[in-house]
Design a protein around this motif. Structure first.
Motif, PDB file in Angstrom:
ATOM      1  N   MET A   1       0.848  -1.164   0.000  1.00  0.00           N
ATOM      2  CA  MET A   1       0.000   0.000   0.000  1.00  0.00           C
ATOM      3  C   MET A   1       0.895   1.229   0.000  1.00  0.00           C
ATOM      4  O   MET A   1       1.898   1.280   0.695  1.00  0.00           O
ATOM      5  CB  MET A   1      -0.884  -0.036   1.264  1.00  0.00           C
ATOM      6  CG  MET A   1      -1.535   1.252   1.607  1.00  0.00           C
ATOM      7  SD  MET A   1      -2.405   1.327   3.212  1.00  0.00           S
ATOM      8  CE  MET A   1      -3.039  -0.278   3.464  1.00  0.00           C
ATOM      9  N   LYS A   2       0.532   2.236  -0.794  1.00  0.00           N
ATOM     10  CA  LYS A   2       1.288   3.479  -0.861  1.00  0.00           C
ATOM     11  C   LYS A   2       0.364   4.618  -0.452  1.00  0.00           C
ATOM     12  O   LYS A   2      -0.752   4.733  -0.971  1.00  0.00           O
ATOM     13  CB  LYS A   2       1.816   3.700  -2.277  1.00  0.00           C
ATOM     14  CG  LYS A   2       2.692   4.916  -2.431  1.00  0.00           C
ATOM     15  CD  LYS A   2       3.246   4.952  -3.867  1.00  0.00           C
ATOM     16  CE  LYS A   2       3.997   6.214  -4.150  1.00  0.00           C
ATOM     17  NZ  LYS A   2       4.469   6.276  -5.536  1.00  0.00           N
ATOM     18  N   VAL A   3       0.814   5.436   0.504  1.00  0.00           N
ATOM     19  CA  VAL A   3       0.015   6.566   0.974  1.00  0.00           C
ATOM     20  C   VAL A   3       0.894   7.810   1.015  1.00  0.00           C
ATOM     21  O   VAL A   3       2.109   7.726   1.124  1.00  0.00           O
ATOM     22  CB  VAL A   3      -0.580   6.308   2.381  1.00  0.00           C
ATOM     23  CG1 VAL A   3      -1.542   5.137   2.356  1.00  0.00           C
ATOM     24  CG2 VAL A   3       0.503   6.073   3.414  1.00  0.00           C
ATOM     25  N   ASN A   4       0.246   8.977   0.932  1.00  0.00           N
ATOM     26  CA  ASN A   4       1.024  10.204   1.041  1.00  0.00           C
ATOM     27  C   ASN A   4       1.194  10.576   2.512  1.00  0.00           C
ATOM     28  O   ASN A   4       0.553  10.002   3.392  1.00  0.00           O
ATOM     29  CB  ASN A   4       0.398  11.338   0.221  1.00  0.00           C
ATOM     30  CG  ASN A   4      -0.964  11.756   0.741  1.00  0.00           C
ATOM     31  OD1 ASN A   4      -1.190  11.814   1.943  1.00  0.00           O
ATOM     32  ND2 ASN A   4      -1.876  12.056  -0.171  1.00  0.00           N
ATOM     33  N   VAL A   5       2.051  11.536   2.789  1.00  0.00           N
ATOM     34  CA  VAL A   5       2.390  11.903   4.159  1.00  0.00           C
ATOM     35  C   VAL A   5       1.153  12.342   4.933  1.00  0.00           C
ATOM     36  O   VAL A   5       0.951  11.924   6.078  1.00  0.00           O
ATOM     37  CB  VAL A   5       3.477  13.013   4.168  1.00  0.00           C
ATOM     38  CG1 VAL A   5       3.714  13.530   5.574  1.00  0.00           C
ATOM     39  CG2 VAL A   5       4.772  12.495   3.569  1.00  0.00           C
ATOM     40  N   ASN A  11      -4.028   8.719   9.376  1.00  0.00           N
ATOM     41  CA  ASN A  11      -4.471   7.330   9.528  1.00  0.00           C
ATOM     42  C   ASN A  11      -3.393   6.433  10.105  1.00  0.00           C
ATOM     43  O   ASN A  11      -3.341   5.245   9.793  1.00  0.00           O
ATOM     44  CB  ASN A  11      -4.912   6.780   8.164  1.00  0.00           C
ATOM     45  CG  ASN A  11      -6.078   7.548   7.598  1.00  0.00           C
ATOM     46  OD1 ASN A  11      -7.135   7.624   8.221  1.00  0.00           O
ATOM     47  ND2 ASN A  11      -5.882   8.141   6.439  1.00  0.00           N
ATOM     48  N   LEU A  12      -2.527   6.983  10.950  1.00  0.00           N
ATOM     49  CA  LEU A  12      -1.380   6.223  11.435  1.00  0.00           C
ATOM     50  C   LEU A  12      -1.796   4.931  12.143  1.00  0.00           C
ATOM     51  O   LEU A  12      -1.218   3.880  11.896  1.00  0.00           O
ATOM     52  CB  LEU A  12      -0.514   7.079  12.353  1.00  0.00           C
ATOM     53  CG  LEU A  12       0.760   6.409  12.867  1.00  0.00           C
ATOM     54  CD1 LEU A  12       1.642   5.969  11.709  1.00  0.00           C
ATOM     55  CD2 LEU A  12       1.519   7.354  13.785  1.00  0.00           C
ATOM     56  N   SER A  13      -2.799   4.990  13.009  1.00  0.00           N
ATOM     57  CA  SER A  13      -3.214   3.778  13.734  1.00  0.00           C
ATOM     58  C   SER A  13      -3.636   2.675  12.775  1.00  0.00           C
ATOM     59  O   SER A  13      -3.260   1.512  12.946  1.00  0.00           O
ATOM     60  CB  SER A  13      -4.361   4.098  14.695  1.00  0.00           C
ATOM     61  OG  SER A  13      -3.939   4.992  15.689  1.00  0.00           O
ATOM     62  N   GLN A  14      -4.407   3.045  11.761  1.00  0.00           N
ATOM     63  CA  GLN A  14      -4.853   2.056  10.776  1.00  0.00           C
ATOM     64  C   GLN A  14      -3.661   1.506   9.987  1.00  0.00           C
ATOM     65  O   GLN A  14      -3.593   0.300   9.722  1.00  0.00           O
ATOM     66  CB  GLN A  14      -5.867   2.688   9.828  1.00  0.00           C
ATOM     67  CG  GLN A  14      -6.378   1.740   8.759  1.00  0.00           C
ATOM     68  CD  GLN A  14      -7.337   2.425   7.803  1.00  0.00           C
ATOM     69  OE1 GLN A  14      -7.725   3.562   8.014  1.00  0.00           O
ATOM     70  NE2 GLN A  14      -7.700   1.727   6.747  1.00  0.00           N
ATOM     71  N   LEU A  15      -2.723   2.360   9.638  1.00  0.00           N
ATOM     72  CA  LEU A  15      -1.554   1.906   8.890  1.00  0.00           C
ATOM     73  C   LEU A  15      -0.686   0.972   9.733  1.00  0.00           C
ATOM     74  O   LEU A  15      -0.132  -0.007   9.225  1.00  0.00           O
ATOM     75  CB  LEU A  15      -0.740   3.100   8.400  1.00  0.00           C
ATOM     76  CG  LEU A  15      -1.454   3.995   7.386  1.00  0.00           C
ATOM     77  CD1 LEU A  15      -0.610   5.221   7.070  1.00  0.00           C
ATOM     78  CD2 LEU A  15      -1.802   3.228   6.122  1.00  0.00           C
ATOM     79  N   ILE A  16      -0.585   1.254  11.028  1.00  0.00           N
ATOM     80  CA  ILE A  16       0.169   0.360  11.916  1.00  0.00           C
ATOM     81  C   ILE A  16      -0.502  -1.000  11.978  1.00  0.00           C
ATOM     82  O   ILE A  16       0.168  -2.036  11.924  1.00  0.00           O
ATOM     83  CB  ILE A  16       0.317   0.988  13.319  1.00  0.00           C
ATOM     84  CG1 ILE A  16       1.294   2.168  13.242  1.00  0.00           C
ATOM     85  CG2 ILE A  16       0.788  -0.047  14.336  1.00  0.00           C
ATOM     86  CD1 ILE A  16       1.381   2.979  14.516  1.00  0.00           C
ATOM     87  N   ALA A  21      -0.415  -6.694  10.324  1.00  0.00           N
ATOM     88  CA  ALA A  21      -1.049  -7.803   9.606  1.00  0.00           C
ATOM     89  C   ALA A  21      -0.156  -8.332   8.485  1.00  0.00           C
ATOM     90  O   ALA A  21      -0.529  -9.276   7.790  1.00  0.00           O
ATOM     91  CB  ALA A  21      -2.394  -7.357   9.040  1.00  0.00           C
ATOM     92  N   GLY A  22       1.020  -7.701   8.301  1.00  0.00           N
ATOM     93  CA  GLY A  22       1.962  -8.202   7.299  1.00  0.00           C
ATOM     94  C   GLY A  22       2.024  -7.393   6.027  1.00  0.00           C
ATOM     95  O   GLY A  22       2.809  -7.694   5.132  1.00  0.00           O
ATOM     96  N   ALA A  39       6.109  -4.314   9.939  1.00  0.00           N
ATOM     97  CA  ALA A  39       6.087  -4.887  11.281  1.00  0.00           C
ATOM     98  C   ALA A  39       7.478  -5.402  11.637  1.00  0.00           C
ATOM     99  O   ALA A  39       8.239  -5.831  10.767  1.00  0.00           O
ATOM    100  CB  ALA A  39       5.077  -6.025  11.348  1.00  0.00           C
ATOM    101  N   ILE A  40       7.804  -5.331  12.910  1.00  0.00           N
ATOM    102  CA  ILE A  40       9.071  -5.894  13.370  1.00  0.00           C
ATOM    103  C   ILE A  40       8.827  -7.291  13.908  1.00  0.00           C
ATOM    104  O   ILE A  40       7.695  -7.664  14.242  1.00  0.00           O
ATOM    105  CB  ILE A  40       9.737  -5.012  14.457  1.00  0.00           C
ATOM    106  CG1 ILE A  40       8.854  -4.920  15.693  1.00  0.00           C
ATOM    107  CG2 ILE A  40      10.043  -3.637  13.915  1.00  0.00           C
ATOM    108  CD1 ILE A  40       9.574  -4.319  16.883  1.00  0.00           C
ATOM    109  N   ASP A  41       9.882  -8.044  13.981  1.00  0.00           N
ATOM    110  CA  ASP A  41       9.829  -9.369  14.562  1.00  0.00           C
ATOM    111  C   ASP A  41       9.483  -9.204  16.047  1.00  0.00           C
ATOM    112  O   ASP A  41      10.165  -8.463  16.755  1.00  0.00           O
ATOM    113  CB  ASP A  41      11.192 -10.039  14.397  1.00  0.00           C
ATOM    114  CG  ASP A  41      11.270 -11.419  15.007  1.00  0.00           C
ATOM    115  OD1 ASP A  41      10.306 -11.862  15.657  1.00  0.00           O
ATOM    116  OD2 ASP A  41      12.319 -12.061  14.832  1.00  0.00           O
ATOM    117  N   PRO A  42       8.423  -9.867  16.547  1.00  0.00           N
ATOM    118  CA  PRO A  42       8.050  -9.704  17.951  1.00  0.00           C
ATOM    119  C   PRO A  42       9.202  -9.986  18.919  1.00  0.00           C
ATOM    120  O   PRO A  42       9.341  -9.315  19.929  1.00  0.00           O
ATOM    121  CB  PRO A  42       6.927 -10.714  18.152  1.00  0.00           C
ATOM    122  CG  PRO A  42       6.357 -10.929  16.793  1.00  0.00           C
ATOM    123  CD  PRO A  42       7.519 -10.765  15.843  1.00  0.00           C
ATOM    124  N   ALA A  43      10.057 -10.923  18.588  1.00  0.00           N
ATOM    125  CA  ALA A  43      11.191 -11.221  19.461  1.00  0.00           C
ATOM    126  C   ALA A  43      12.151 -10.031  19.514  1.00  0.00           C
ATOM    127  O   ALA A  43      12.729  -9.731  20.547  1.00  0.00           O
ATOM    128  CB  ALA A  43      11.919 -12.473  18.978  1.00  0.00           C
TER     129      ALA A  43
END
Length: 86
Positions: A1-5, A11-16, A21-22, A39-43
């Protein structure tokens, strides 16, 4: 997905959630990609850092040259900030 600044800001919460979700989210400034939200590796996120680990990480991931400052520059900046409080 590509979004502008602006869209990313609004929509930061939705983008996170999308990143969690990958999905890879690319943030563009005037149509030019400038950042990637993934997303980062949970570990990795739960890692407990020790002093030597952190120093090694900093050595392997240096700041860009335009952000690097000497200890003297940092100290001078702190002193200037403190003096501005008076």
């Amino acid at each position: 997905m590509k979004v502008n600044v602006l869209e990313a800001k609004n929509n930061l919460s939705q983008l996170i959630r999308s990143a969690q979700a990958g999905e890879e989210v690319v943030i563009a400034n005037r149509g030019q990609p400038v950042a990637r939200l993934v997303a980062i590796d949970p570990a990795e996120g739960a890692r407990t850092w020790t002093g030597p680990d952190f120093v090694a990480w900093l050595r392997d991931n240096p700041l860009p040259p335009h952000l690097q400052r000497s200890a003297e520059e940092i100290d001078a900046g702190i002193q200037a900030e403190r003096e501005s409080w008076d």
